[in-house]
Design a protein around this motif. Structure first.
Motif, PDB file in Angstrom:
ATOM      1  N   GLN A 161      -7.771   5.187   9.431  1.00  0.00           N
ATOM      2  CA  GLN A 161      -8.838   5.190   8.430  1.00  0.00           C
ATOM      3  C   GLN A 161      -9.739   3.966   8.593  1.00  0.00           C
ATOM      4  OE1 GLN A 161      -7.437   6.028   4.323  1.00  0.00           O
ATOM      5  NE2 GLN A 161      -5.443   6.443   5.254  1.00  0.00           N
ATOM      6  N   MET A 162      -9.137   2.831   8.940  1.00  0.00           N
ATOM      7  CA  MET A 162      -9.924   1.614   9.153  1.00  0.00           C
ATOM      8  C   MET A 162     -10.857   1.785  10.347  1.00  0.00           C
ATOM      9  SD  MET A 162      -7.165  -1.444   8.482  1.00  0.00           S
ATOM     10  CE  MET A 162      -6.608  -1.855   6.832  1.00  0.00           C
ATOM     11  N   VAL A 206      -6.409  -4.527   1.119  1.00  0.00           N
ATOM     12  CA  VAL A 206      -6.093  -5.617   2.042  1.00  0.00           C
ATOM     13  C   VAL A 206      -6.828  -6.880   1.619  1.00  0.00           C
ATOM     14  CG1 VAL A 206      -5.599  -4.123   4.018  1.00  0.00           C
ATOM     15  CG2 VAL A 206      -7.947  -4.883   3.611  1.00  0.00           C
ATOM     16  N   THR A 265     -13.715   3.821   9.348  1.00  0.00           N
ATOM     17  CA  THR A 265     -14.646   3.019   8.548  1.00  0.00           C
ATOM     18  C   THR A 265     -15.529   2.151   9.436  1.00  0.00           C
ATOM     19  OG1 THR A 265     -13.133   2.974   6.657  1.00  0.00           O
ATOM     20  CG2 THR A 265     -14.795   1.237   6.746  1.00  0.00           C
ATOM     21  N   GLU A 276       1.490   4.202  -3.024  1.00  0.00           N
ATOM     22  CA  GLU A 276       1.337   5.636  -2.776  1.00  0.00           C
ATOM     23  C   GLU A 276       2.632   6.389  -3.069  1.00  0.00           C
ATOM     24  OE1 GLU A 276      -0.611   6.892   0.805  1.00  0.00           O
ATOM     25  OE2 GLU A 276      -1.688   4.989   0.990  1.00  0.00           O
ATOM     26  N   MET A 309      -1.889  -7.121   4.489  1.00  0.00           N
ATOM     27  CA  MET A 309      -1.259  -6.481   3.330  1.00  0.00           C
ATOM     28  C   MET A 309       0.138  -7.085   3.169  1.00  0.00           C
ATOM     29  SD  MET A 309      -0.714  -2.343   2.852  1.00  0.00           S
ATOM     30  CE  MET A 309      -2.460  -1.967   3.050  1.00  0.00           C
ATOM     31  N   PHE A 328     -10.089  -0.868   1.475  1.00  0.00           N
ATOM     32  CA  PHE A 328      -8.635  -0.734   1.526  1.00  0.00           C
ATOM     33  C   PHE A 328      -7.943  -1.863   0.730  1.00  0.00           C
ATOM     34  CE2 PHE A 328     -10.446   1.068   5.379  1.00  0.00           C
ATOM     35  CZ  PHE A 328      -9.916   2.349   5.346  1.00  0.00           C
ATOM     36  N   GLY A 352       0.818  -1.210   0.000  1.00  0.00           N
ATOM     37  CA  GLY A 352       0.000   0.000   0.000  1.00  0.00           C
ATOM     38  C   GLY A 352       0.853   1.262   0.000  1.00  0.00           C
ATOM     39  N   THR A 394      -0.660   4.819   8.810  1.00  0.00           N
ATOM     40  CA  THR A 394      -1.230   5.305   7.554  1.00  0.00           C
ATOM     41  C   THR A 394      -2.646   4.778   7.339  1.00  0.00           C
ATOM     42  OG1 THR A 394       0.971   5.435   6.544  1.00  0.00           O
ATOM     43  CG2 THR A 394      -0.913   5.384   5.044  1.00  0.00           C
ATOM     44  N   TYR A 395      -2.847   3.496   7.646  1.00  0.00           N
ATOM     45  CA  TYR A 395      -4.114   2.857   7.293  1.00  0.00           C
ATOM     46  C   TYR A 395      -5.057   2.596   8.464  1.00  0.00           C
ATOM     47  CZ  TYR A 395      -2.248   2.178   2.622  1.00  0.00           C
ATOM     48  OH  TYR A 395      -1.739   2.397   1.377  1.00  0.00           O
ATOM     49  N   THR A 439       2.986   1.906   8.196  1.00  0.00           N
ATOM     50  CA  THR A 439       1.823   1.304   7.545  1.00  0.00           C
ATOM     51  C   THR A 439       0.624   1.333   8.482  1.00  0.00           C
ATOM     52  OG1 THR A 439       3.208  -0.155   6.209  1.00  0.00           O
ATOM     53  CG2 THR A 439       0.916  -0.797   6.474  1.00  0.00           C
ATOM     54  N   SER A 440       0.869   0.995   9.740  1.00  0.00           N
ATOM     55  CA  SER A 440      -0.204   0.989  10.714  1.00  0.00           C
ATOM     56  C   SER A 440      -0.799   2.385  10.873  1.00  0.00           C
ATOM     57  CB  SER A 440       0.317   0.489  12.071  1.00  0.00           C
ATOM     58  OG  SER A 440      -0.731   0.357  13.000  1.00  0.00           O
TER      59      SER A 440
END
Length: 330
Positions: free
Chosen positions: A162-163, A232, A166, A97, A254, A230, A93, A158-159, A155-156
């Protein structure tokens, strides 16, 4: 750049280190005399895994090698792209980017000089809380919970926020190294840690020794929500990963790949890949996540160009297929 470097296997041919027969016949005139692998924070899987393979490659090739603590995948992409680090580790991911110019370290810069060299493992996105908190599911996370998302830019980090958005979780965002966040959880300064790291995560294993924890799985509906939103895939954390688990825990994941500066000599990268990929048992001894560090997982990379040296090794020694279009300069 973080200058905290763990120097390992700082050994050279002059010190009498035996170089594998396959590497002795290779022209090493354009090889670097030393190399560094960009990892992430201490207490996380990247640091343990990256230190291990840096050590292994340095020892086998008779070079000085080390692992550097970094901010994780995004920073590794930047440092490898610029040539400040020879090697690094990234998640696909953040890699995508970065290549598209969306890396927050250098917005607008398309980081296209970082090449894939071998598959590592999947990073599950998992949630841990103290058993005493009573948090046993995502829906149990209280409004305004203090959640540790790992090092800033990882990574954690970054995503995972947002998770959580969601999934409808309202939280206070906290950052830090995995070991530090584990200590904060134990001390009651955090309610939850949202781990994105290869399993077993050293910080979680350490927590299990010291206190009772809940490793929280997603419901099928939550898992589906995350997969739709995402990059994933469906994943299960095996029951034997942690003593806390009595059955597999539903998660998402991921893929991670080792990367190298695309400018590194082809023969050097080819020999480094040979060291890592020729003996999976040695890699698993470094970290259990390396059970997935096998040629069959080459096809999981649909993002990064392959370094010509890595592509050459896989083509000559395995049955996996790498198209010319996926090879840097091809």
């Amino acid at each position: 750049m973080n200058n905290h470097v763990l120097t390992i296997a700082g050994c050279t041919l002059a010190l009498g280190i035996a170089v594998p027969a396959g590497a002795q016949d290779v022209d090493r005139s354009d090889w670097p005399s030393s190399f560094t692998v960009g990892t992430a924070s201490q207490g996380g899987t990247y640091f343990a895994y990256g230190s291990g393979w840096a050590n292994l490659v340095a020892d086998e090739l008779g070079l000085s090698g080390g692992a550097e603590v970094t901010g994780g995948p995004m920073q590794n992409m930047a440092l490898v792209h610029t040539g400040d680090l020879a090697f690094g580790m990234t998640t696909l991911g953040p890699a995508r980017e970065s290549m598209e110019g969306s890396n927050p370290i250098a917005p607008g810069l398309e980081m296209t000089n970082a090449c894939a060299i071998f598959p590592m493992y999947q990073t599950p996105f998992s949630v841990t809380a103290l058993s005493s908190s009573g948090i046993e599911s995502i829906s149990d996370i209280p409004d305004g919970a203090r959640i540790g998302f790992g090092p800033a830019g990882s990574t954690s980090d970054t995503y995972f926020p947002q998770m959580m958005d969601t999934l409808g979780v309202n939280y206070e965002r906290r950052n830090g190294g995995w070991s530090d966040l584990g200590g904060q959880l134990q001390d009651g300064l955090l309610d939850v840690i949202a781990f994105a790291a290869g399993i077993p995560v050293p910080a979680v294993s350490q927590l299990e020794v010291q206190t009772d924890v809940n490793i929280i799985e997603y419901t099928e509906e939550e898992q589906q929500q995350l997969m739709e939103a995402f990059p994933v895939a469906e994943f299960e954390i095996p029951a034997d990963t942690y003593s806390t688990l009595s059955e597999p825990a539903r998660s998402v994941s991921m893929w991670n790949f080792a990367i190298a500066s695309c400018d590194l000599p082809e023969s050097f990268v080819k020999e480094a890949v040979a060291v890592v990929m020729s003996d999976n048992e040695r890699m698993v001894n470094i970290h259990r996540a390396a059970e997935s560090t096998v040629p069959e997982n080459v096809d999981k990379n649909t993002v990064l160009p392959w370094h010509p040296g890595a592509a050459a090794w896989f083509r000559e020694n395995t049955d996996v297929e790498i198209s010319d279009e996926m090879v840097f300069g091809g």
